[in-house]
Design an enzyme around this catalytic site. Structure first.
Site, short mmCIF file in Angstrom:
data_model
loop_
_atom_site.label_atom_id
_atom_site.label_comp_id
_atom_site.label_asym_id
_atom_site.label_seq_id
_atom_site.Cartn_x
_atom_site.Cartn_y
_atom_site.Cartn_z
N GLY A 1 0.86 -1.19 0.00
CA GLY A 1 0.00 0.00 0.00
C GLY A 1 0.89 1.23 0.00
O GLY A 1 2.04 1.18 -0.44
N ARG A 2 0.33 2.33 0.50
CA ARG A 2 1.09 3.60 0.47
C ARG A 2 2.48 3.47 1.09
O ARG A 2 3.49 3.85 0.50
CB ARG A 2 0.31 4.69 1.21
CG ARG A 2 -0.77 5.35 0.39
CD ARG A 2 -1.46 6.40 1.24
NE ARG A 2 -2.17 5.75 2.33
CZ ARG A 2 -3.49 5.61 2.39
NH1 ARG A 2 -4.24 6.13 1.46
NH2 ARG A 2 -4.06 4.98 3.39
N ILE A 3 2.54 2.93 2.32
CA ILE A 3 3.83 2.89 3.03
C ILE A 3 4.76 1.86 2.40
O ILE A 3 5.95 2.13 2.17
CB ILE A 3 3.62 2.63 4.54
CG1 ILE A 3 2.79 3.78 5.14
CG2 ILE A 3 4.95 2.48 5.26
CD1 ILE A 3 2.29 3.55 6.55
N ARG B 1 2.12 -3.34 12.54
CA ARG B 1 1.48 -3.62 13.82
C ARG B 1 2.09 -4.89 14.40
O ARG B 1 2.29 -5.88 13.67
CB ARG B 1 -0.03 -3.82 13.65
CG ARG B 1 -0.83 -2.52 13.44
CD ARG B 1 -0.84 -1.62 14.67
NE ARG B 1 -1.64 -0.44 14.49
CZ ARG B 1 -1.17 0.74 14.04
NH1 ARG B 1 0.11 0.86 13.72
NH2 ARG B 1 -1.96 1.78 13.94
N HIS C 1 7.36 2.27 18.94
CA HIS C 1 6.27 2.66 18.03
C HIS C 1 6.35 4.16 17.70
O HIS C 1 5.45 4.94 18.03
CB HIS C 1 4.90 2.31 18.65
CG HIS C 1 3.81 2.17 17.62
ND1 HIS C 1 2.74 1.33 17.76
CD2 HIS C 1 3.63 2.79 16.43
CE1 HIS C 1 1.95 1.43 16.71
NE2 HIS C 1 2.47 2.31 15.88
N GLU D 1 1.84 -3.28 23.72
CA GLU D 1 2.60 -2.03 23.83
C GLU D 1 2.13 -1.22 25.04
O GLU D 1 0.93 -1.07 25.21
CB GLU D 1 2.44 -1.22 22.54
CG GLU D 1 3.04 -1.94 21.36
CD GLU D 1 2.94 -1.20 20.03
OE1 GLU D 1 2.40 -0.07 20.02
OE2 GLU D 1 3.39 -1.74 19.02
C1 GLV Z 1 0.80 4.47 13.55
O1 GLV Z 1 1.12 3.37 13.85
C2 GLV Z 1 -0.32 4.78 12.72
O2 GLV Z 1 -1.12 3.87 12.43
O3 GLV Z 1 -0.48 5.95 12.34
#
Ligand code: GLV
Length: 334
Positions: free
Chosen positions: A157-159, A239, A287, A268
């Site tokens: 996806g985007r990331i 995640r 995170h 977390e």
């Molecule tokens: C960070 O983990 C987000 O989902 O923006």
């Protein structure tokens, strides 16, 4: 007309908070640690909107206590902490902050990748703790090459795509696994779509960028880790629960993979006695992948924009449950 009431579960950056305070009757939880669930429930009783963080569990229990709640504006791209199905049933709008954090998050996946492959954290410790007694040695702190290696992007996806673009600069072979075909990525970078097992078998670096859903929970488990090369690294800044942490520890401990870079954990904050933290070939962070001054400010602004649009009767720009508009059309809310 009375201003809508908004509860904000943490001090978000000023750029967004200022807009929210100007437009709405606002209350902010000002402690550094998150508000306990009972506080969220209590506050939700009386508000029209919540601003939430990924560490706040926003579920049926919250919605049931909140008869006036109309929208939850989340400061994050991921929203697995929110029960969207329950929200939609009740006509509650959910928004997130996609796009603005893509590049910052991709940068950090690379920071982890490079740190673990070239042993940056170990090297730093080595120097600081006085272990650097010999000026130079041919076998001191050897890592693995990044340039020209193969990277496997799990979730393009985007990331994932932004991570892949950076890989191009390192002359890497790019494989990706995704439920949909990303033809642009294939054209632009020569990336190749493969099944997950092939990606795990062939990659020197496996970088995870899928959202957490039922289908991706423990997507990387013992069986999948076994497929990876002994010399390969796993990077996760998506995640925590996408990776079975216990299986990852075993794979690292038994030398089945070379190392891991982790910004996210199954729980977390991760407990200080998490066995993964004892391993030198694991680089960890709390995170913080989207944690740049610029990006966090933009995220806060988006949170505010989503609320402003909604209360002006417009569709919020980052609505994650558009089907809610059928359950409760905007015209019936405002
Ligand atoms: C960070 O983990 C987000 O989902 O923006």
């Amino acid at each position: 007309m009375q201003k809508p009431k908004v509860y904000v579960t943490r001090e978000i950056p000023e750029r967004g908070l200022k807009i929210i305070k100007e437009r709405f009757e606002t209350e902010v939880w000002s402690e550094y640690a998150p508000p306990p669930k009972n506080v969220i429930i209590e506050k939700a009783r009386n508000v029209d909107a919540l601003v939430s963080l990924l560490s706040d569990k926003i579920d049926a229990e919250v919605f049931d206590a909140a008869p006036k709640l109309k929208i939850v504006s989340q400061l994050a791209v991921g929203f697995d902490n929110i029960d969207v199905t329950e929200a939609t049933k009740r006509g509650i709008y959910i928004t997130n902050t996609p796009g603005v954090l893509t590049e910052t998050t991709a940068d950090f996946a690379w920071a982890l990748l490079m740190a673990v492959a070239r042993r940056v954290v170990e090297a730093d410790k080595y120097v600081r703790t006085g272990q650097w007694k010999v000026g130079w040695h041919p076998s001191m702190l050897l890592g693995r090459d990044i340039y020209g290696a193969t990277i496997g992007i799990v979730g393009a996806g985007r990331i994932g795509q932004a991570v892949a673009r950076r890989a191009k600069g390192f002359n890497m072979k790019i494989l990706y696994y995704d439920v949909i075909s990303r033809t642009e990525l294939e054209k632009e970078l020569g990336a190749k779509r493969v099944d997950l097992d092939t990606l795990l078998r062939e990659s020197d670096f496996v970088s995870i960028h899928v959202p957490l859903m039922k289908e991706t929970h423990h997507l990387i488990n013992a069986e999948k880790l076994k497929l990876m090369k002994k010399t390969a690294y796993l990077i996760n800044n998506a995640r925590g629960p996408v990776v079975d942490e216990k299986a990852l520890y075993e794979a690292l401990e038994e030398g089945k993979i070379a190392g891991a870079g982790l910004d996210v954990f199954e729980k977390e904050p991760t407990p200080a006695d998490n066995p993964l933290l004892k391993l030198d070939n694991v680089v960890v962070a709390p995170h913080i992948s989207s944690a740049s001054h610029e990006t966090r400010s933009k995220m806060a602004e988006m949170v505010a924009e989503n609320l402003v649009a909604f209360f002006e009767g417009r569709q919020p720009p980052n609505l994650v449950n558009p089907e809610v508009m059928k359950v409760k059309p905007l015209s019936k809310i405002i």
